[in-house]
Design a protein around this motif. Structure first.
Motif, mmCIF file in Angstrom:
data_model
loop_
_atom_site.group_PDB
_atom_site.id
_atom_site.type_symbol
_atom_site.label_atom_id
_atom_site.label_comp_id
_atom_site.label_asym_id
_atom_site.label_seq_id
_atom_site.Cartn_x
_atom_site.Cartn_y
_atom_site.Cartn_z
ATOM 1 N N ASP A 236 1.008 9.403 -1.567
ATOM 2 C CA ASP A 236 2.352 8.962 -1.909
ATOM 3 C C ASP A 236 2.364 8.049 -3.131
ATOM 4 O OD1 ASP A 236 0.935 7.156 -0.234
ATOM 5 O OD2 ASP A 236 2.768 6.016 0.127
ATOM 6 N N TYR A 237 1.188 7.641 -3.591
ATOM 7 C CA TYR A 237 1.078 6.791 -4.781
ATOM 8 C C TYR A 237 0.784 7.658 -5.999
ATOM 9 C CZ TYR A 237 0.947 2.261 -2.346
ATOM 10 O OH TYR A 237 1.257 1.141 -1.627
ATOM 11 N N SER A 238 1.033 7.089 -7.180
ATOM 12 C CA SER A 238 0.676 7.760 -8.443
ATOM 13 C C SER A 238 0.008 6.732 -9.356
ATOM 14 C CB SER A 238 1.914 8.369 -9.105
ATOM 15 O OG SER A 238 2.929 7.394 -9.260
ATOM 16 N N LEU B 130 -5.719 -4.051 -3.144
ATOM 17 C CA LEU B 130 -4.724 -5.086 -3.423
ATOM 18 C C LEU B 130 -5.049 -5.637 -4.802
ATOM 19 C CD1 LEU B 130 -2.352 -6.804 -2.482
ATOM 20 C CD2 LEU B 130 -3.977 -8.354 -1.393
ATOM 21 N N ASP B 131 -4.203 -5.302 -5.769
ATOM 22 C CA ASP B 131 -4.518 -5.608 -7.166
ATOM 23 C C ASP B 131 -4.033 -6.966 -7.630
ATOM 24 O OD1 ASP B 131 -5.862 -3.283 -7.429
ATOM 25 O OD2 ASP B 131 -4.574 -2.387 -8.947
ATOM 26 N N GLY B 132 -3.357 -7.716 -6.770
ATOM 27 C CA GLY B 132 -2.881 -9.033 -7.178
ATOM 28 C C GLY B 132 -1.460 -9.267 -6.702
ATOM 29 N N PRO B 133 -0.689 -10.078 -7.420
ATOM 30 C CA PRO B 133 0.698 -10.334 -7.025
ATOM 31 C C PRO B 133 1.548 -9.071 -7.098
ATOM 32 C CG PRO B 133 0.261 -11.202 -9.218
ATOM 33 C CD PRO B 133 -1.064 -10.785 -8.652
ATOM 34 N N ALA B 134 2.744 -9.147 -6.544
ATOM 35 C CA ALA B 134 3.588 -7.961 -6.403
ATOM 36 C C ALA B 134 3.854 -7.266 -7.728
ATOM 37 C CB ALA B 134 4.912 -8.352 -5.738
ATOM 38 N N SER B 135 4.152 -8.034 -8.783
ATOM 39 C CA SER B 135 4.488 -7.407 -10.066
ATOM 40 C C SER B 135 3.317 -6.600 -10.614
ATOM 41 C CB SER B 135 4.900 -8.484 -11.077
ATOM 42 O OG SER B 135 3.850 -9.432 -11.259
ATOM 43 N N LEU B 136 2.105 -7.136 -10.481
ATOM 44 C CA LEU B 136 0.919 -6.450 -10.987
ATOM 45 C C LEU B 136 0.546 -5.272 -10.093
ATOM 46 C CD1 LEU B 136 -1.488 -6.231 -12.919
ATOM 47 C CD2 LEU B 136 -2.677 -7.927 -11.506
ATOM 48 N N HIS B 137 0.516 -5.524 -8.782
ATOM 49 C CA HIS B 137 0.133 -4.458 -7.840
ATOM 50 C C HIS B 137 1.068 -3.262 -7.959
ATOM 51 C CE1 HIS B 137 -1.660 -2.922 -4.044
ATOM 52 N NE2 HIS B 137 -0.448 -2.433 -3.855
ATOM 53 N N GLY C 45 10.008 3.840 -3.747
ATOM 54 C CA GLY C 45 10.475 2.634 -3.077
ATOM 55 C C GLY C 45 9.998 1.369 -3.747
ATOM 56 N N LYS C 46 8.942 1.468 -4.572
ATOM 57 C CA LYS C 46 8.403 0.338 -5.333
ATOM 58 C C LYS C 46 8.059 -0.860 -4.446
ATOM 59 C CE LYS C 46 11.018 1.713 -9.441
ATOM 60 N NZ LYS C 46 11.983 1.308 -10.494
ATOM 61 N N ASN C 47 7.606 -0.568 -3.232
ATOM 62 C CA ASN C 47 7.302 -1.648 -2.283
ATOM 63 C C ASN C 47 5.855 -1.610 -1.819
ATOM 64 O OD1 ASN C 47 7.518 0.729 -0.838
ATOM 65 N ND2 ASN C 47 8.530 -0.203 0.928
ATOM 66 N N HIS D 115 3.208 -3.325 -2.688
ATOM 67 C CA HIS D 115 2.616 -4.636 -2.420
ATOM 68 C C HIS D 115 3.080 -5.175 -1.075
ATOM 69 C CE1 HIS D 115 2.261 -9.073 -2.682
ATOM 70 N NE2 HIS D 115 1.133 -8.790 -3.317
ATOM 71 N N GLN D 116 4.366 -5.084 -0.805
ATOM 72 C CA GLN D 116 4.897 -5.563 0.473
ATOM 73 C C GLN D 116 4.253 -4.831 1.647
ATOM 74 O OE1 GLN D 116 9.154 -5.112 0.832
ATOM 75 N NE2 GLN D 116 9.140 -5.542 3.029
ATOM 76 N N LEU D 117 4.132 -3.508 1.519
ATOM 77 C CA LEU D 117 3.546 -2.714 2.596
ATOM 78 C C LEU D 117 2.098 -3.099 2.865
ATOM 79 C CD1 LEU D 117 4.809 0.949 2.063
ATOM 80 C CD2 LEU D 117 5.177 -0.489 4.070
ATOM 81 N N VAL D 118 1.310 -3.215 1.813
ATOM 82 C CA VAL D 118 -0.111 -3.460 2.013
ATOM 83 C C VAL D 118 -0.349 -4.855 2.571
ATOM 84 C CG1 VAL D 118 -0.691 -4.288 -0.324
ATOM 85 C CG2 VAL D 118 -2.404 -3.094 1.021
#
Length: 275
Positions: A115-117, A219-226, A234-236, A238-241
Motif C-alpha cells: 500500500d506504500y510507494s 520509522l524514518d523520523g518525525p511525521a513530515s519526514l516519514h 491517506g498520508k497517515n 507515521h501515525q499508523l506505525v
C-alpha cells in the motif's frame, strides 16, 4: 601503478635469505601512491608504493614499527615467529567456519503487493489488488523444504514483501509447516515479519504471540519526514506505525518489535545531537 611483471622464482628464494618471508597478500591502489595491502584473514595496512616495494624486495628492517605491524598481522614471518603459519591457518579456518553451517537467515517474499510507494524501495512493488504477485503454496512448500537443507543449527525465516501482511494466510501456513518439520530437525527456529504495520490486526498480534514471531518495521523520523519518504493513501503512515508499535509493545513486550530508518538527504538535516 606497480609493475605487474613477475620475477623469476630464484629472485624470491634469494631475497628470503634476507631475514623474513612473505605470507600470502594482495594489494589494491587507492591512488597512484597509496595502496591497501590485505591478506586472506582480513588484516590490512595502508602503505605507500615505496614501502610495498621495500616489503616485497625484503628490504624492511627488523625492529621497526612497520616490520612489527606486518609481522603481527601475518604479512611476513621470520625465525622468531615459528607459530605464524599455524596461527594464520587457525584464523583462516575460523573465518570459514560459518560457511560450513551455510546460511541461517532465509527470506520469504510472500507478496510484491504494497500500500506504500516509497521512492527508495528496491522491490518491484505492485498495487495491493494484484493477487497474481503473491507467492503460491507450492512455492512456499519447496522453499520451506530448502530451508531445512541448511546444516545451520539456528534458522530464522523472515517474511518480506511488498507488504507481507497482505498475504498473512500464507505466513500462517509457512510458520505452521516449518514448526511441523522442526519437530524432526530440532533447530533453533525463529520468525520475523518485516512489515509497515498498516495491516496489523488483533489476529496478527495473537498469532505472533502464540508462535513467537517478532516484528520489524520502518520509522524514518518525525511525521513530515516519514510521510514524505514513505507515502501511502491517506498520508497517515507515521501515525499508523507509531500507534501500532505501541500496540505491539503493550501486547507482546518492547523487545518483540524493532524499527529501522532509511537515511536520505532529507534526513541529514534533522539529526538530533544529544546534549
Amino acid at each position: 601503478m606497480l609493475s605487474r611483471k613477475f620475477k623469476d622464482l630464484s629472485h624470491f628464494r634469494q631475497t628470503e635469505e634476507r631475514g623474513y618471508r612473505l605470507l600470502p597478500l594482495r594489494f589494491t591502489a587507492l591512488n597512484s601512491e597509496r595502496y591497501v595491502v590485505s591478506n586472506m584473514v582480513g588484516e590490512y595496512l595502508v602503505l605507500g608504493r615505496n614501502l610495498i616495494e621495500d616489503l616485497v624486495e625484503h628490504r624492511l628492517v627488523s625492529g621497526t614499527s612497520l616490520y612489527d605491524d606486518l609481522k603481527s598481522k601475518h604479512f611476513i614471518y621470520d625465525e622468531d615467529s615459528q607459530a605464524a603459519l599455524p596461527l594464520l591457518g587457525l584464523k583462516y579456518r575460523t573465518k570459514l567456519t560459518q560457511a560450513s553451517h551455510f546460511t541461517g537467515l532465509h527470506i520469504f517474499v510472500v507478496t510484491l503487493r504494497c500500500d506504500y510507494s516509497c521512492p527508495y524501495c528496491q522491490v518491484s512493488r505492485q498495487t495491493d489488488d494484484k493477487m497474481a504477485f503473491d507467492m503460491s503454496k507450492e512455492t512456499a512448500d519447496r522453499a520451506v523444504d530448502m530451508v531445512f537443507l541448511s546444516p545451520n543449527p539456528s534458522i530464522k525465516i523472515e517474511f518480506q514483501g511488498g507488504e507481507p501482511l497482505l498475504n498473512f494466510p500464507l505466513i500462517q501456513y509457512i510458520v505452521g509447516r516449518a514448526e511441523s518439520l522442526n519437530e524432526t530437525f530440532k533447530r533453533d527456529l525463529r520468525f520475523v515479519i518485516a512489515t509497515n504495520l498498516s495491516f496489523l490486526t488483533d489476529e496478527v498480534i495473537e498469532f505472533c504471540s502464540t508462535h513467537g514471531v517478532d516484528l520489524s518495521t520502518s520509522l524514518d523520523g518525525p511525521a513530515s519526514l516519514h510521510n514524505k519518504n514513505r507515502p501511502r493513501p491517506g498520508k497517515n503512515g507515521h501515525q499508523l506505525v507509531v500507534e501500532n508499535i505501541k500496540r505491539i509493545q503493550r501486547r507482546l513486550g518492547k523487545h518483540r518489535v524493532s524499527a529501522l530508518m532509511t537515511t536520505t538527504l532529507e534526513s541529514l538535516s534533522q539529526v538530533r545531537v544529544p546534549a
